[in-house]
Scaffold this motif. Structure first.
Motif, PDB file in Angstrom:
ATOM      1  N   ARG A 114       0.844  -1.197   0.000  1.00 19.25           N
ATOM      2  CA  ARG A 114       0.000   0.000   0.000  1.00 19.25           C
ATOM      3  C   ARG A 114       0.887   1.259   0.000  1.00 19.25           C
ATOM      4  NH1 ARG A 114      -1.930  -2.682   4.557  1.00 19.25           N
ATOM      5  NH2 ARG A 114      -1.212  -0.909   5.794  1.00 19.25           N
ATOM      6  N   ARG A 115       1.487   1.551  -1.142  1.00 19.63           N
ATOM      7  CA  ARG A 115       2.391   2.698  -1.272  1.00 19.63           C
ATOM      8  C   ARG A 115       3.251   2.856  -0.019  1.00 19.63           C
ATOM      9  NH1 ARG A 115       1.331   8.242  -3.222  1.00 19.63           N
ATOM     10  NH2 ARG A 115       3.469   7.945  -3.921  1.00 19.63           N
ATOM     11  N   PRO A 116       4.150   1.923   0.200  1.00 23.08           N
ATOM     12  CA  PRO A 116       4.954   1.922   1.421  1.00 23.08           C
ATOM     13  C   PRO A 116       6.041   2.983   1.403  1.00 23.08           C
ATOM     14  CG  PRO A 116       5.786   0.287  -0.079  1.00 23.08           C
ATOM     15  CD  PRO A 116       4.553   0.866  -0.732  1.00 23.08           C
ATOM     16  N   TRP A 117       6.619   3.222   2.555  1.00 22.03           N
ATOM     17  CA  TRP A 117       7.896   3.924   2.635  1.00 22.03           C
ATOM     18  C   TRP A 117       8.978   2.974   2.114  1.00 22.03           C
ATOM     19  CZ3 TRP A 117       8.577   8.841   5.070  1.00 22.03           C
ATOM     20  CH2 TRP A 117       7.429   9.362   5.668  1.00 22.03           C
ATOM     21  N   LEU A 118      10.057   3.543   1.605  1.00 22.63           N
ATOM     22  CA  LEU A 118      11.178   2.734   1.128  1.00 22.63           C
ATOM     23  C   LEU A 118      12.465   3.240   1.762  1.00 22.63           C
ATOM     24  CD1 LEU A 118      12.580   0.658  -0.757  1.00 22.63           C
ATOM     25  CD2 LEU A 118      12.595   2.442  -2.538  1.00 22.63           C
ATOM     26  N   ILE A 119      13.183   2.346   2.435  1.00 20.18           N
ATOM     27  CA  ILE A 119      14.510   2.658   2.970  1.00 20.18           C
ATOM     28  C   ILE A 119      15.522   1.886   2.132  1.00 20.18           C
ATOM     29  CG2 ILE A 119      16.041   2.614   4.965  1.00 20.18           C
ATOM     30  CD1 ILE A 119      13.614   2.557   6.770  1.00 20.18           C
ATOM     31  N   THR A 120      16.451   2.602   1.504  1.00 16.85           N
ATOM     32  CA  THR A 120      17.372   1.957   0.570  1.00 16.85           C
ATOM     33  C   THR A 120      18.717   2.688   0.592  1.00 16.85           C
ATOM     34  OG1 THR A 120      17.570   1.171  -1.711  1.00 16.85           O
ATOM     35  CG2 THR A 120      16.502   3.315  -1.393  1.00 16.85           C
ATOM     36  N   ASP A 121      19.485   2.557  -0.483  1.00 13.07           N
ATOM     37  CA  ASP A 121      20.791   3.218  -0.557  1.00 13.07           C
ATOM     38  C   ASP A 121      21.146   3.506  -2.013  1.00 13.07           C
ATOM     39  OD1 ASP A 121      21.508   0.739  -1.569  1.00 13.07           O
ATOM     40  OD2 ASP A 121      22.601   0.112   0.215  1.00 13.07           O
ATOM     41  N   ARG A 122      22.267   4.158  -2.189  1.00 10.67           N
ATOM     42  CA  ARG A 122      22.705   4.540  -3.531  1.00 10.67           C
ATOM     43  C   ARG A 122      22.886   3.322  -4.433  1.00 10.67           C
ATOM     44  NH1 ARG A 122      25.738   8.629  -6.259  1.00 10.67           N
ATOM     45  NH2 ARG A 122      25.682   9.984  -4.415  1.00 10.67           N
ATOM     46  N   ALA A 123      23.494   2.245  -3.897  1.00 10.80           N
ATOM     47  CA  ALA A 123      23.766   1.067  -4.720  1.00 10.80           C
ATOM     48  C   ALA A 123      22.488   0.489  -5.308  1.00 10.80           C
ATOM     49  CB  ALA A 123      24.494   0.014  -3.887  1.00 10.80           C
ATOM     50  N   LYS A 124      21.404   0.488  -4.553  1.00 10.50           N
ATOM     51  CA  LYS A 124      20.142  -0.042  -5.058  1.00 10.50           C
ATOM     52  C   LYS A 124      19.462   0.926  -6.019  1.00 10.50           C
ATOM     53  CE  LYS A 124      20.286  -3.975  -3.113  1.00 10.50           C
ATOM     54  NZ  LYS A 124      20.650  -5.111  -3.981  1.00 10.50           N
ATOM     55  N   LEU A 125      19.450   2.208  -5.679  1.00 12.68           N
ATOM     56  CA  LEU A 125      18.764   3.192  -6.522  1.00 12.68           C
ATOM     57  C   LEU A 125      19.461   3.367  -7.862  1.00 12.68           C
ATOM     58  CD1 LEU A 125      17.748   5.895  -3.892  1.00 12.68           C
ATOM     59  CD2 LEU A 125      16.225   4.380  -5.165  1.00 12.68           C
ATOM     60  N   GLU A 126      20.780   3.253  -7.855  1.00 14.47           N
ATOM     61  CA  GLU A 126      21.517   3.402  -9.108  1.00 14.47           C
ATOM     62  C   GLU A 126      21.737   2.056  -9.803  1.00 14.47           C
ATOM     63  OE1 GLU A 126      25.114   5.489  -8.187  1.00 14.47           O
ATOM     64  OE2 GLU A 126      24.103   7.440  -8.156  1.00 14.47           O
ATOM     65  N   GLY A 127      21.312   0.969  -9.142  1.00 16.34           N
ATOM     66  CA  GLY A 127      21.457  -0.358  -9.712  1.00 16.34           C
ATOM     67  C   GLY A 127      20.115  -0.974 -10.058  1.00 16.34           C
ATOM     68  N   PRO A 128      19.717  -2.028  -9.359  1.00 15.97           N
ATOM     69  CA  PRO A 128      18.499  -2.770  -9.733  1.00 15.97           C
ATOM     70  C   PRO A 128      17.227  -1.935  -9.764  1.00 15.97           C
ATOM     71  CG  PRO A 128      19.803  -4.025  -8.163  1.00 15.97           C
ATOM     72  CD  PRO A 128      20.427  -2.677  -8.243  1.00 15.97           C
ATOM     73  N   LEU A 129      17.077  -1.001  -8.829  1.00 14.69           N
ATOM     74  CA  LEU A 129      15.822  -0.234  -8.762  1.00 14.69           C
ATOM     75  C   LEU A 129      15.651   0.711  -9.953  1.00 14.69           C
ATOM     76  CD1 LEU A 129      15.526   0.549  -4.928  1.00 14.69           C
ATOM     77  CD2 LEU A 129      14.478  -1.297  -6.254  1.00 14.69           C
ATOM     78  N   ARG A 130      16.699   0.959 -10.697  1.00 15.88           N
ATOM     79  CA  ARG A 130      16.570   1.800 -11.894  1.00 15.88           C
ATOM     80  C   ARG A 130      15.724   1.117 -12.969  1.00 15.88           C
ATOM     81  NH1 ARG A 130      22.067   4.255 -14.126  1.00 15.88           N
ATOM     82  NH2 ARG A 130      20.510   5.264 -15.458  1.00 15.88           N
TER      83      ARG A 130
END
Length: 522
Positions: free
Chosen positions: A117-133
């Motif tokens: 349900r449109r959650p909060w997301l806690i992540t990092d640079r490696a994920k945002l610039e990697g798989p989550l792209r």
């Protein structure tokens, strides 16, 4: 209202575990093999009190950022112990941690985010610039994105440093308290919804099993996004065990670390134990003080059990194996000693846990299978999850009244012991048990690090083997080892790193079959 204290006593909440342990036991040491991403300045030599303070402080940051009770908070970042601390911090303020494995491909993570349900997301640079792209318009799937570092496009958690920790919040024991995902060995993982009440029913029998080793130093290399880790953590913190938490399983780094701390308890995934067989003879005798090994997630090879137990110089070490799933927790258990390991059947996974779980085997027509007759393994347990999020129909199909279908084939002995044959989806008509043949080959060929038998294009059994140090497989030794086994295709030798795996190092057999069908070659 009068029953609320009783309900609270029969619930396992993650938020206070470190603070309760610090209040009870003081500054017991906790050693890491790499600094926390959320607080790298703390180094690697910490304590219960330090980690309790980090959890409290992180909960203050999350509250200040706007996270509120019952909201879903996804933790999906590079593998490290701060996954655990963030999970506890989310739980402390009454929100629901959703743990996504660091190994997930971006599109798979995207599919799981869509079920929330449109959650909060806690992540990092490696994920945002990697798989989550690879996720189309991530911002539409999540409420806000917080980062443990300076990742672009996310709010740094550091922005809220120094915020006052709020008063802890505890949800009702039957409300969702934790969401993890299944292994995904046969497709996209399912989101398993746990509640504090069911988690308590998993914790209590594990406390009883942990009583003989209370206070021993514990070395753990486990998936920080799996519910099993948090139950084991609850047991160890309750008894005041010093902790060595490991993220990198490489024996070259693990060996010196264990030699320095001399753990009495060691737990990891079965495939990691195979890797750690070489620690049995490593410099410094890193396993010499182990009293108890713990193995879960999958059956463990008898060869590995014998090597681990023989590496200990304690008078009577043991290995405890738990059989279960994310959806059920452990439903059966058994102990191995040096004496029993020498004649162990790797397919025997033990008996139900008295007072908490029952196990049965059913025939094709749904009737109870006779002793020795193969059938579907089903379990009845108080620790079962509430549902699959976004897949309630699939959850209901797994149930036969209160009995949960484990997805495995097996049989029971006349004395009630449960024996595992294979996963239902992995059965090959020409082989009685893939797992049994694999155990035999691992025992006969000590150079094997792994062997997996999967159905080929024409459903023929195809052995995929991995050899230690990537040496070529000796064809003559293979012929001798397989002479009395069912006929199989020629072995395919792969590098261990090329095997598709889950976060707990379970081999994705269905994926290997697909790769073979597509003509993949290592």
């Amino acid at each position: 209202m009068a029953r609320q204290p009783l309900l609270a006593d029969r619930a396992f909440y993650l938020g206070p575990v470190f603070r309760d342990a610090a209040d009870r036991h003081g500054a017991v040491f906790v050693t890491l093999d790499r600094p926390l991403d959320v607080s790298p300045g703390l180094g690697v030599d910490l304590s219960y009190r330090v980690l309790a303070d980090v959890v409290d402080e992180l909960s203050g940051r999350l509250w200040e950022a706007g996270v509120r009770p019952s909201e879903q908070v996804v933790v999906h970042k590079t593998d490290n112990v701060d996954i655990v601390l963030l999970t506890c911090a989310v739980s402390r303020i009454g929100a629901v941690p959703v743990l996504l494995s660091p190994t997930l491909a971006g599109p798979v993570a995207g599919q799981l985010l869509q079920r929330l349900r449109r959650p909060w997301l806690i992540t990092d640079r490696a994920k945002l610039e990697g798989p989550l792209r690879e996720i189309d318009d991530l911002s539409m799937l999540v409420r806000r994105t917080l980062s443990v570092d300076d990742a672009p496009g996310a709010e740094p958690l550091e922005k809220y440093a120094g915020a006052e920790p709020p008063t802890p919040v505890r949800l009702h024991p039957r409300e969702p308290a934790l969401i993890t995902h299944s292994s995904g060995t046969t497709g996209v993982p399912k989101l398993a919804v746990h509640c504090a009440g069911a988690m308590w029913n998993r914790l209590v029998p594990q406390k009883a099993m942990g009583w003989p080793t209370r206070g021993e130093t514990a070395a753990l290399h486990m998936s920080f996004v799996h519910s099993r880790f948090y139950h084991l953590l609850g047991v160890l913190l309750r008894f005041g065990s010093p902790l060595v938490l490991i993220t990198d399983p490489d024996p070259a780094t693990v060996g010196p670390l264990l030699a320095r701390h001399r753990p009495g308890i060691v737990e990891t995934h079965p495939n990691t134990f195979v890797l750690w067989e070489e620690l049995a003879d490593a410099p410094g005798a890193p396993l010499s003080r182990v009293r108890s090994y713990g193995s879960t997630f999958d059956a463990i090879h008898p060869r590995t059990v014998k090597r681990l137990l023989n590496a200990s110089r304690r008078r009577a070490p043991w290995l405890i194996q738990l059989y279960g799933q994310s959806e059920t927790g452990p439903v059966a258990f058994q102990w191995f000693t040096r004496r029993s390991a020498s004649r162990a059947d790797g397919r025997r996974v033990g008996t139900g846990i008295p007072g908490f779980t029952r196990v049965r085997v059913t025939a094709a027509d749904g009737s109870r299978a006779r002793p020795g007759e193969p059938g579907r393994i089903e379990a009845r347990t108080r620790g079962r999850i509430l549902t699959y999020l976004g897949a309630r129909e699939h959850y209901e199909r797994q149930l036969d009244g209160e009995w949960w279908q484990m997805g495995d084939m097996g049989y029971r002995s006349r004395l009630g012991a449960l024996y595992l044959i294979d996963r239902e989806v992995d059965r090959i008509d020409a082989v009685h048990s893939n797992l049994e043949v694999e155990d035999t080959l691992m025992d006969r060929l000590e150079e094997l690090r792994e062997v997996v038998i999967v159905p080929g294009v024409d459903r023929e059994p195809v052995p995929v083997v991995c050899v230690r140090n990537e040496r070529p497989l000796d064809p003559e030794r293979w012929r001798e080892a397989t002479a009395d086994l069912p006929a199989m295709a020629e072995p395919r030798q792969w590098r261990f790193e090329e095997l598709p795996m889950t976060a707990t190092w379970k081999v994705k057999r269905v994926e290997i079959t697909r790769m073979l069908a597509e003509g993949a070659r290592a």
